[in-house]
Design a protein around this motif. Structure first.
Motif, PDB file in Angstrom:
ATOM      1  N   HIS B 104       0.827  -1.216   0.000  1.00 29.78           N
ATOM      2  CA  HIS B 104       0.000   0.000   0.000  1.00 29.78           C
ATOM      3  C   HIS B 104       0.858   1.261   0.000  1.00 29.78           C
ATOM      4  CE1 HIS B 104       1.020  -0.760   4.121  1.00 29.78           C
ATOM      5  NE2 HIS B 104       0.555   0.396   4.504  1.00 29.78           N
ATOM      6  N   LEU B 158     -10.027  -0.398   8.933  1.00 33.78           N
ATOM      7  CA  LEU B 158      -9.441  -1.639   9.443  1.00 33.78           C
ATOM      8  C   LEU B 158      -7.920  -1.548   9.470  1.00 33.78           C
ATOM      9  CD1 LEU B 158     -11.668  -4.253   7.577  1.00 33.78           C
ATOM     10  CD2 LEU B 158     -11.683  -3.782  10.037  1.00 33.78           C
ATOM     11  N   HIS B 159      -7.366  -0.919   8.438  1.00 33.29           N
ATOM     12  CA  HIS B 159      -5.914  -0.753   8.423  1.00 33.29           C
ATOM     13  C   HIS B 159      -5.480   0.157   9.571  1.00 33.29           C
ATOM     14  CE1 HIS B 159      -1.911  -0.753   6.803  1.00 33.29           C
ATOM     15  NE2 HIS B 159      -1.889   0.554   6.795  1.00 33.29           N
ATOM     16  N   ILE B 161      -6.930   0.448  12.387  1.00 38.94           N
ATOM     17  CA  ILE B 161      -7.046  -0.338  13.618  1.00 38.94           C
ATOM     18  C   ILE B 161      -5.842  -1.263  13.757  1.00 38.94           C
ATOM     19  CG2 ILE B 161      -8.398  -2.212  14.660  1.00 38.94           C
ATOM     20  CD1 ILE B 161      -9.585   0.622  14.965  1.00 38.94           C
ATOM     21  N   ARG B 162      -5.383  -1.801  12.644  1.00 38.89           N
ATOM     22  CA  ARG B 162      -4.173  -2.641  12.707  1.00 38.89           C
ATOM     23  C   ARG B 162      -2.973  -1.798  13.141  1.00 38.89           C
ATOM     24  NH1 ARG B 162      -3.715  -6.745   8.034  1.00 38.89           N
ATOM     25  NH2 ARG B 162      -5.197  -7.755   9.423  1.00 38.89           N
ATOM     26  N   ARG B 163      -2.892  -0.590  12.623  1.00 42.85           N
ATOM     27  CA  ARG B 163      -1.791   0.295  13.021  1.00 42.85           C
ATOM     28  C   ARG B 163      -1.916   0.702  14.490  1.00 42.85           C
ATOM     29  NH1 ARG B 163       2.809   1.256  11.201  1.00 42.85           N
ATOM     30  NH2 ARG B 163       2.757   3.513  11.057  1.00 42.85           N
ATOM     31  N   ALA B 187     -14.958  -0.513  13.700  1.00 41.53           N
ATOM     32  CA  ALA B 187     -13.830  -1.448  13.629  1.00 41.53           C
ATOM     33  C   ALA B 187     -13.169  -1.619  14.994  1.00 41.53           C
ATOM     34  CB  ALA B 187     -12.814  -0.959  12.593  1.00 41.53           C
ATOM     35  N   ILE B 266      -5.039   9.243  10.723  1.00 42.94           N
ATOM     36  CA  ILE B 266      -5.682   8.414   9.704  1.00 42.94           C
ATOM     37  C   ILE B 266      -6.827   9.148   9.021  1.00 42.94           C
ATOM     38  CG2 ILE B 266      -7.104   7.397  11.529  1.00 42.94           C
ATOM     39  CD1 ILE B 266      -7.357   4.923   9.817  1.00 42.94           C
ATOM     40  N   SER B 291      -1.325   6.165   9.315  1.00 41.85           N
ATOM     41  CA  SER B 291      -2.019   5.047   8.668  1.00 41.85           C
ATOM     42  C   SER B 291      -2.504   5.527   7.319  1.00 41.85           C
ATOM     43  CB  SER B 291      -3.194   4.596   9.533  1.00 41.85           C
ATOM     44  OG  SER B 291      -3.840   3.489   8.938  1.00 41.85           O
ATOM     45  N   PHE B 292      -2.158   4.809   6.267  1.00 41.01           N
ATOM     46  CA  PHE B 292      -2.426   5.290   4.912  1.00 41.01           C
ATOM     47  C   PHE B 292      -3.002   4.162   4.072  1.00 41.01           C
ATOM     48  CE2 PHE B 292      -0.881   6.769   0.640  1.00 41.01           C
ATOM     49  CZ  PHE B 292      -1.593   7.958   0.625  1.00 41.01           C
ATOM     50  N   ALA B 296      -4.309  -5.940   2.521  1.00 38.45           N
ATOM     51  CA  ALA B 296      -5.184  -7.100   2.606  1.00 38.45           C
ATOM     52  C   ALA B 296      -6.493  -6.784   3.306  1.00 38.45           C
ATOM     53  CB  ALA B 296      -4.448  -8.222   3.343  1.00 38.45           C
ATOM     54  N   THR B 300     -10.743  -8.354   3.804  1.00 40.68           N
ATOM     55  CA  THR B 300     -11.362  -8.506   5.127  1.00 40.68           C
ATOM     56  C   THR B 300     -12.624  -7.664   5.216  1.00 40.68           C
ATOM     57  OG1 THR B 300      -9.162  -8.804   6.071  1.00 40.68           O
ATOM     58  CG2 THR B 300     -10.944  -8.302   7.604  1.00 40.68           C
TER      59      THR B 300
END
Lengths: 345, 345, 345, 345
Positions: B104, B158-159, B161-163, B187, B266, B291-292, B296, B300
């Motif tokens: 990404h 979601l990304h 949240i992963r960050r 999320a 974000i 977060s950018f 994957a 999801t």
């Protein structure tokens, strides 16, 4: 007993102070060597470190080593005559931060020679001082006192390296070649960094940086492009370590860190708000993280010094008697002449 | 074929454009629904997003779903009539970023409807559009097109949240209750956040925030202490998600995040340099991370929408025909009336 | 063109084979040096590696370096005459594993000289061979071919070190002083491990381990207590690297790793099921992780070899002409006489 | 005062025991409810848990809640009448494990009702019991005692979920639908797992698994292919949670976890060595990790129970008076009739 006591900005005196009381789990230590730190210089120069102002007389000093003189009745494993490096941190051990492995961020931390609390926690620049037994890490006779006293700033650097994430084979830039900056170079190299670039305003510390393994040094303001040569193609460095506290240095690092890279602020506390290119931080997903003090790294630092895997000799500039207090602090503050100056009593 | 083409700030037209050519690994898709994103609004309002100015006419749009019309000869697994959510990202797959799991952040990314490159990459607000087969994720018939089109902003959340790291049982504050802010609430809740506080200037989005699970909402500027009630004892929140792009919001978050906590920028790109309390970032060892976009997480997102584990209905404000382009963009820009507005052709 | 072709167990021939065709993004390379790996020896000795049996003639070899002879028309950055280390991995780049940074686990991997797929992927022990341009990493003229060919096993070791987590100041035990075990010693030391203990059945490789920085070596079966001296107080090592594939070695490591420590299986594939003390793994919360091949570490390996930060000379045992194929393989298989044997054509 | 005392295998008595002394930082608690755990059943059935044999009479019980009766003089924040969930862990707080955030692995842990040390640490199945104040977490009046007592096994599950890594949008398989297995289903769902598959030998616990959110359940031995349907294409699950302690269950999990996935052993201690497919662990780079007890998760568990985000009602099978001790233990041991049985005094 004599001690180096700060009363206010520019008012540092060699006072006569009473000996501390010895608790059952504590140890009385004869001063061996003590390094003058940037925060000691800040208390001396400005009467404060960041938001923490000196409100009453306080003994300075937290980079110390010495010899055990007397042990409390509950102390095991330490005995008079043993040489020890002393961790200046005394976390409470029971708060949530302590229990979750962040004891160095303990809300109830007692750190030697710090005005963060009031009454202040007294430091260790004194003929003798008292520490809890778990603050004391034995050092072999082969390690000079000055080297043992360097365990503290080395621990700061090791903690910063841990905050920097994996360095094996990485390209690293260090802004600032003061004591912490140079210890970061040593620690980053120990952690397997492939190539280390160091920046500073002064030439002498950069010379030492090259001596201890920096692949390249850049004298800021003297070289036409400086770090700018690394701005192309969205940045070249995997990790940047900011050890100057200067906003301009921080800004330059954000321009040369690659997408997914990491910037660590360490060692020198910047003055309040600093402009940060948050658009770049976001679009490149840069991690900008703070590093503060250390935890288990203190013992690691002692082990690395004892085994010789880290050799701090290149940054040990001078050792001066406490009777020369003003001269010692003046030398420590002069970056063209000294990196790390130690006191002895 | 008609398409929504931005020519310059405030100059958005429903132009007649040629159909794109279909490569062997590509798919032609009939437009189903397309969400108007903050960046579409920025191109419309200012002719630019951050540093990326519109230099030639560009079709907008990257939150899209539709129906497969035609497939290139090398395409497997997709067939005419299939309904798909379309990932607007087309990374190169072969650069170091792509190979190391940061596709990404690919330096050669082609992202629908973006002026980051010149010539610009055309977007998907058009009667039909072409995507690489691997951008297309099938969605069941039970998922409305508008919901499928929300996979993109949900993937952004979601990304983020992963960050943000682990959220199970954590206290989270979200600044901004726009589309991304509200999807972050969903999320974060899905990721097990214990308690979510949301701030915004407007009441209506905060009402929705409470509806979808925020434990508390704070109307900035209207409540005397606002977030300030959480500043005591060195901060209360484990994680702060900044989704406004406003410097004041970011500053408020740094005051309420606990030592060792995390701040994520974000969704909205702040304007250049923003003052950051780097002294606090350092002394509390706060991680401030960007977060950018997403990787994957797009698949999801589709799976979560298809299974109903995420229900985006509360943020779907309106669906308007492309013939009402100006009205649709005006509605999308009015935060008191709309969260997410979709176009149809 | 001659090549080292395995037909079945113990049936390795220097056959005449046709040249490979050159694709537009490929490069033809003149063989410089090729290391004989444990898997080459396994194909030779048993006709298989783990579950992968040789079902048709296959050229062996995947630790190779050479000189570019010819480049496909789409190749940029490589030219005839350039010396290159060749990464034997050719992942598909588009599957989920590749996109998420696990390209080395790609389900469609084509790895030189491997019978994992059928038809097998041909190896590189041949006068000339073809590789995709992105497999080729230029090496300076100062790096001998044998050293360049060692980039592959060094990458295996570097990847294992990454799987081992942070090593700075850690105590590490390596089981097995074969080529991978010794490269692990070098890599662990580079990553800052404080103290490295190495075990093996043979004395000669342990001598080399000490030469390259192991603090201690233990000859298994010859020293009364062996690793057992470290079992007290719930284990002493932070990290254990298992590079023998022998169940007894693995079992011994679980007894000496501290709570919260890590065991990495690497280099040698154990034979199917191995007894693991899962009760200890659970009660001590040990992480037991596999390490397989490598990804970006190949380029790191080349850089470390080129800069001299890793010196593999101590493990380079011999270089033999391909015409002595049986002798070369016999020498490579004799751990008392050789660590790493290279072929030349 | 009566207490449930284990003397030897099958010899559990309701004895009269003296009250414990109350230290200055301790609290005396009136028993509210206490869950019978698998380890209680193991002490009862075999006189041991793993290597830890009952060598002298020991009060069982560590899943308890109650009401504060009396507080030591140094206790703050707790008062008679307050209802508390009691964390059975009492780590030393000062060892390296405690300081580095691994207090649950403390080498000097005192855990209620455990024979790991000798003299054993007494448990809490008694009319009244004493705990250190920091073991007590207040619970609102709305939370029944049985629910509060479930904080302990829920904390075990939450810790296991933390060891499992990020679960948002992941596919998870849980082997075993006992109390821990079912709490893992709840916790994995709370952490955002996309799809949860549960296996067990018995139908009744699987029925409950479906009730609390498992997407699929597999009755081992009754369904022809069982988990085998997921073995194709190198495994389907991102994470596997092994909560049976049965070697066959563990083996089945290694066959269905994808490359780069994770297997967690939790809750039930397997009997010594277990065959593990280390070749697959290596070639797929699977992480196999242990999860043991919990740390900060205890407070998280209480908060989740208090807020209702976790509802343990489906696993609360029965509450029986301590006078029915044998019947209560018999019921708790019968997996077809009960999941979690509580005692009251």
């Amino acid at each position: 007993m004599r001690a180096a006591v700060i009363h206010a900005a520019r008012d540092l005196r060699l006072d006569d102070v009473p000996e501390g009381e010895l608790g059952p789990d504590e140890v009385r230590i004869t001063f061996g060597a003590g390094g003058i730190c940037g925060s000691d210089l800040s208390y001396y120069g400005k009467g404060r470190v960041g938001d923490f102002a000196v409100r009453r007389p306080m003994v300075l000093g937290h980079e110390v080593a010495g010899t055990v003189l007397e042990t409390g009745r509950a102390v095991a494993g330490l005995a008079p005559g043993m040489r020890v490096a002393v961790d200046p941190s005394r976390p409470c051990l029971s708060c949530a931060d302590c229990r979750e492995g962040r004891g160095h961020l303990c809300r109830d931390m007692r750190f030697f020679g710090s005005a963060a609390r009031d009454p202040h926690v007294q430091g260790a620049f004194s003929e003798r001082f008292v520490a809890r037994a778990d603050q004391c890490v034995p050092v072999p006779d082969t390690v000079p006192m000055r080297v043992a006293a360097t365990a503290e700033p080395l621990a700061v650097a090791l903690h910063g390296i841990r905050r920097a994430g994996e360095l094996l084979g990485r390209d690293v830039v260090v802004a600032g070649a003061g004591p912490i900056g140079l210890l970061l170079v040593m620690a980053a190299r120990l952690a397997g960094a492939a190539r280390i670039t160091v920046t500073d305003l002064a030439e002498e510390p950069l010379r030492i940086a090259r001596e201890i393994g920096a692949a390249e040094t850049i004298r800021v303001g003297q070289e036409p492009d400086g770090l700018a040569r690394y701005e192309a193609d969205r940045g070249r460095f995997d990790v940047a370590l900011e050890a100057t506290g200067a906003p301009a240095a921080l800004a330059s690092l954000f321009r040369v860190v690659r997408p997914g890279g990491r910037v660590v602020q360490i060692g020198m506390m910047p003055p309040g708000d600093v402009p940060v290119p948050v658009n770049r931080l976001m679009a490149r997903e840069i991690d900008f993280v703070g590093s503060f003090r250390f935890g288990a790294e203190f013992r690691t630092a002692v082990a690395l010094l004892a085994s010789g895997r880290i050799d701090v000799a290149p940054i040990l500039s001078a050792e001066m008697p406490a009777s020369d207090l003003p001269a010692a602090f003046a030398l420590a503050a002069d970056r063209t002449r000294a990196i790390k100056v130690h006191l002895r009593f």
